[in-house]
Design an enzyme around this catalytic site. Structure first.
Site, short mmCIF file in Angstrom:
data_model
loop_
_atom_site.label_atom_id
_atom_site.label_comp_id
_atom_site.label_asym_id
_atom_site.label_seq_id
_atom_site.Cartn_x
_atom_site.Cartn_y
_atom_site.Cartn_z
N GLY A 167 64.31 -34.53 93.13
CA GLY A 167 64.83 -34.37 91.71
C GLY A 167 64.25 -35.26 90.46
O GLY A 167 64.12 -34.60 89.55
N GLU B 243 59.23 -46.05 90.28
CA GLU B 243 59.19 -45.56 91.81
C GLU B 243 59.48 -47.07 92.27
O GLU B 243 58.31 -47.94 92.38
CB GLU B 243 58.32 -44.82 92.13
N ASN C 249 58.86 -36.33 105.38
CA ASN C 249 59.60 -35.54 106.09
C ASN C 249 58.85 -34.30 106.88
O ASN C 249 57.34 -34.49 106.54
CB ASN C 249 60.72 -34.86 105.22
N GLY C 250 59.58 -33.36 107.43
CA GLY C 250 58.76 -32.47 108.12
C GLY C 250 58.40 -31.33 107.33
O GLY C 250 57.79 -30.25 107.91
N MET D 35 60.00 -28.77 106.35
CA MET D 35 60.70 -27.64 106.56
C MET D 35 61.63 -27.27 105.44
O MET D 35 62.46 -27.88 104.80
CB MET D 35 61.82 -27.68 107.83
N VAL E 16 64.55 -50.36 89.82
CA VAL E 16 65.49 -50.40 88.72
C VAL E 16 66.65 -51.06 89.42
O VAL E 16 67.22 -50.92 90.45
CB VAL E 16 65.95 -48.99 88.17
N GLU F 251 67.14 -27.09 114.63
CA GLU F 251 65.70 -27.17 114.45
C GLU F 251 64.85 -27.49 115.69
O GLU F 251 65.36 -28.42 116.67
CB GLU F 251 65.12 -28.21 113.43
N HIS G 289 69.21 -36.75 106.50
CA HIS G 289 69.41 -35.97 105.18
C HIS G 289 70.76 -36.42 104.50
O HIS G 289 71.76 -35.65 104.33
CB HIS G 289 69.97 -34.51 105.78
N GLY H 44 69.84 -35.52 95.43
CA GLY H 44 70.55 -35.17 96.42
C GLY H 44 72.00 -35.69 96.33
O GLY H 44 72.90 -35.41 97.13
N ASN I 179 68.23 -27.77 106.26
CA ASN I 179 67.54 -28.67 105.64
C ASN I 179 67.49 -28.77 104.29
O ASN I 179 67.46 -27.70 103.88
CB ASN I 179 66.08 -28.87 106.28
N PHE J 137 65.95 -30.15 101.26
CA PHE J 137 65.02 -30.28 100.04
C PHE J 137 64.76 -29.20 99.16
O PHE J 137 64.65 -29.21 98.01
CB PHE J 137 63.70 -31.09 100.18
P1 FAE Z 1 64.11 -38.90 97.68
O1 FAE Z 1 63.08 -37.84 98.08
O2 FAE Z 1 64.97 -39.73 98.78
O3 FAE Z 1 63.47 -39.64 96.47
C1 FAE Z 1 64.21 -40.95 96.04
C2 FAE Z 1 63.12 -42.10 95.55
O4 FAE Z 1 63.62 -42.98 94.79
C3 FAE Z 1 62.35 -42.58 96.61
O5 FAE Z 1 61.18 -42.58 96.67
C4 FAE Z 1 62.88 -43.98 96.48
O6 FAE Z 1 61.84 -45.02 96.73
C5 FAE Z 1 63.26 -44.32 95.11
N1 FAE Z 1 64.24 -45.18 94.62
C6 FAE Z 1 65.33 -45.48 95.43
N2 FAE Z 1 66.03 -46.36 94.78
C7 FAE Z 1 65.25 -46.80 93.59
C8 FAE Z 1 65.41 -47.88 92.66
N3 FAE Z 1 66.29 -48.67 92.49
N4 FAE Z 1 64.08 -47.94 91.64
C9 FAE Z 1 63.17 -47.15 91.74
N5 FAE Z 1 63.05 -46.25 92.79
C10 FAE Z 1 64.19 -46.22 93.78
O7 FAE Z 1 65.45 -38.10 96.99
N6 FAE Z 1 64.34 -32.40 104.33
C11 FAE Z 1 64.14 -30.89 104.59
O8 FAE Z 1 64.51 -29.98 103.52
N7 FAE Z 1 63.21 -30.73 105.50
C12 FAE Z 1 62.62 -31.36 106.40
O9 FAE Z 1 61.82 -30.93 106.95
C13 FAE Z 1 62.98 -32.79 106.25
N8 FAE Z 1 62.65 -33.59 107.11
C14 FAE Z 1 62.87 -34.92 106.89
C15 FAE Z 1 62.33 -35.96 107.91
C16 FAE Z 1 62.52 -37.18 107.86
C17 FAE Z 1 62.04 -38.26 108.61
C18 FAE Z 1 63.38 -37.59 106.66
C19 FAE Z 1 63.56 -39.20 106.41
C20 FAE Z 1 63.93 -36.78 105.72
C21 FAE Z 1 63.70 -35.30 105.93
N9 FAE Z 1 64.18 -34.58 104.97
C22 FAE Z 1 64.07 -33.08 105.20
C23 FAE Z 1 65.20 -35.04 103.86
C24 FAE Z 1 64.41 -34.61 102.44
O10 FAE Z 1 63.19 -35.50 102.71
C25 FAE Z 1 65.22 -35.54 101.69
O11 FAE Z 1 66.62 -34.70 101.53
C26 FAE Z 1 64.90 -35.55 100.27
O12 FAE Z 1 63.75 -36.29 100.18
C27 FAE Z 1 65.73 -35.99 99.18
O13 FAE Z 1 65.30 -35.79 98.02
P2 FAE Z 1 65.92 -36.77 96.64
O14 FAE Z 1 65.11 -36.16 95.38
O15 FAE Z 1 67.43 -36.68 96.60
#
Ligand code: FAE
Length: 550
Positions: free
Chosen positions: A69, A88, A166-167, A169, A297, A406, A491, A519, A529, A531
């Site tokens: 996002g 970040e 993440n993977g 996908m 933050v 998966e 997720h 998310g 999945n 993202f």
């Molecule tokens: P996200 O990517 O989590 O980003 C949020 C960011 O905000 C992070 O970098 C945090 O460090 C940062 N943050 C949090 N709090 C603060 C604060 N107070 N101040 C400053 N920074 C902050 O959010 N999804 C798929 O679609 N396909 C896959 O294959 C898949 N595999 C995955 C495998 C693993 C092991 C994991 C953990 C997740 C996987 N996911 C997968 C889920 C996907 O990575 C996740 O849905 C997205 O990353 C969420 O995106 P957002 O933008 O919501």
């Protein structure tokens, strides 16, 4: 324009029905528009040095978090001419450690692997009866295993958020499932404009199906397919953001190995097109985006002169606070991920910093129905010593049993005779984040027993396969005598749901100029999945916000 080479790869050798419904047309229309340089060559270039935000600064837009996002918002706002500051809390992940690598291998976790833990917390805690977690130095590592009451929520930490761990996908949900995911969003618009835009910018591609048939490192997926099909379940290829041509070279031995060497959970040193190489590289190229890594933050509140006062802690790599900064921003985007955004908003509402937020804040959180399991195959069905860590296919039983499974790797480096799966199911339970004033923290009321519907849905697939193949579940992966990985999610979704905590474009009710764009907007499940859906929704919302609010 259709990408003919990709399209012909898709058609050759495999029926189009073999690919996930809903993605074929998008892939046909897509171009890797953001960056086509091989991923391994890009990390250094993408990592231009930033000057961290200074206390007292005034910025037009501050974005909290650099995952999907946050990255979409940064790119589109910058291209619209707006100066953006991305804050970040994780590291930049642009500097190699003493072993010459930026990221640690999945089989050898070290200080880089976990966010402020002294012991690893691997999703698979045991193997062949032995616990596999080990002590590590406390460090601002890449994977957070956040324990939230009844569930462990895995999240990426660093510039690029979840895309780092993440993977890759990259799954577009089936069109017929979309109205259950985001009922107030125009599906036509999503499938004609925003999903294709997201897939193109993320660099989504499909495995070459002919290569898939021949290569040792996908034997586990071919075994997964065979067992699915023999029980009458459709096996579908799933797109990914990994650079498939790079993986071919890994197998050929002409480039450093990443996926084929089992890298995934703690970062990929090559091959994967994380956000660092796609959206964030494009955002930096505008010259209008600055990123402050290791900045967290803590508070957002209305400032006397208009806009918002934002309090930020600068961290060192042990998690210690080395500086406290106060800045002002005309607009603030919450992109800290479902858990990060929800926790911030719940606390800010409860403590009076943002008193006008409505009662929907913190509600509607779900685990995308995640549940894991392994099956023990017969000796004549080996799954391979070397397994590519990037999954490329799944079992789509969404219609019949409410599960998409998966076919996941177990990249242990030894023959395990195991098939391993991450199922995404239609789990109806939704949890709520609340402020615990006595403890000074935000709690989540998820209960482990709420995974039972997910287990039941996953069983509609795997009980049948086990009975057909004469096989059994593995009981050694999540503890002793424990079949189901029902203690975790990869997720997290929801907590500031679109159309409830916000208007239909992510504008938070009660405080103009505050937005949610991650998310947290999605009410608990995406059926696949998540993202690509998070990215596509962010593309939709930011387009409207730029057109009407700025
Ligand atoms: P996200 O990517 O989590 O980003 C949020 C960011 O905000 C992070 O970098 C945090 O460090 C940062 N943050 C949090 N709090 C603060 C604060 N107070 N101040 C400053 N920074 C902050 O959010 N999804 C798929 O679609 N396909 C896959 O294959 C898949 N595999 C995955 C495998 C693993 C092991 C994991 C953990 C997740 C996987 N996911 C997968 C889920 C996907 O990575 C996740 O849905 C997205 O990353 C969420 O995106 P957002 O933008 O919501």
């Amino acid at each position: 324009m259709r990408d003919k080479s990709l399209h012909s790869k898709v058609s050759k050798g495999v029926s189009r029905r073999g690919f996930l419904t809903g993605t074929g047309s998008i892939l046909g229309a897509m171009a890797l528009s953001v960056n086509t340089t091989p991923a391994h060559a890009r990390t250094a270039r993408a990592a231009a040095a930033d000057t961290p935000i200074a206390s007292g600064a005034h910025v037009p837009v501050l974005i909290i978090g650099s995952g999907y996002g946050g990255s979409v918002a940064a790119l589109r706002l910058a291209r619209a001419g707006v100066d953006v500051h991305l804050v970040e809390m994780g590291m930049a992940w642009d500097t190699p450690g003493s072993d010459g690598k930026i990221f640690a291998n999945t089989t050898k976790p070290d200080y880089r692997s976990y966010w402020l833990r002294t012991r690893t917390k691997a999703p698979l805690s045991n193997f062949l009866g032995f616990p596999i977690d080990k002590d590590v130095p406390r460090y601002t590592g890449i994977l957070d295993a956040e324990e939230m009451g009844g569930i462990i929520v895995y999240q990426g930490r660093g510039v690029g958020g979840g895309s780092l761990v993440n993977g890759g996908m990259a799954v577009t949900p089936r069109r017929q499932n979309f109205s259950a995911i985001l009922p107030t969003v125009d599906a036509d618009e999503m499938y004609t404009t925003y999903y294709p835009r997201a897939n193109a910018a993320l660099g989504v591609g499909l495995i070459d199906p002919n290569w898939f048939e021949t290569v040792d490192c996908y034997q586990y997926a071919r075994v997964g397919r065979k067992h699915a099909q023999r029980s009458g379940f459709p096996f579908v290829f799933v797109p990914d953001v990994y650079d498939w041509d790079y993986m071919k070279q890994e197998v050929a031995g002409t480039v450093p190995k990443s996926a084929v060497a089992g890298e995934i959970l703690y970062g990929n040193n090559a091959g994967k097109k994380s956000l660092q190489q796609t959206y964030l590289a494009a955002a930096r190229a505008t010259g209008k985006v600055t990123i402050s890594p290791l900045h967290r933050v803590t508070t957002v509140s209305p400032s006397g002169g208009g806009g918002y006062t934002v309090v930020i802690e600068q961290l060192d790599t042990t998690g210690g606070v080395v500086a406290r900064k106060t800045v002002t921003a005309d607009r603030v985007f919450f992109a800290a991920g479902s858990v990060g955004t929800s926790k911030l908003l719940v606390r800010l509402k409860a403590t009076g910093a943002l008193p006008n937020l409505n009662d929907e804040i913190g509600r509607g959180w779900g685990d995308n129905g995640n549940v894991m399991c392994g099956r023990a195959n017969h000796m004549w069905d080996p799954t391979g010593k070397v397994q590519a860590s990037i999954p490329c296919g799944g079992i789509d039983n969404w219609d019949a049993g409410g599960a998409f499974a998966e076919v996941a790797p177990l990249p242990t480096g030894i023959e395990t005779y195991a098939s391993f799966y991450l199922s995404i199911t239609k789990n109806p339970h939704r949890a709520r984040f609340t402020w615990n004033a006595a403890a000074g923290r935000v709690d989540l009321d998820w209960q482990t027993a709420w995974k039972q519907p997910s287990i039941d849905m996953a069983k509609t697939i795997f009980d049948k396969i086990n009975s057909k193949e004469g096989t059994i579940y593995r009981t050694d992966l999540f503890g002793t005598n424990k079949i189901w990985g029902d203690h975790l999610t990869y997720h997290p979704l929801g907590g500031a749901v679109l159309g409830k905590a916000t208007d239909d474009y992510g504008r938070l009710h009660g405080h103009p100029g505050l937005y949610v764009i991650d998310g947290a907007l999605i009410p608990g499940n995406t059926s696949v999945n998540p993202f690509v859906t998070i990215t596509a929704l962010a593309e939709r919302n930011i387009e409207k916000i730029i057109a009407t609010d700025l």
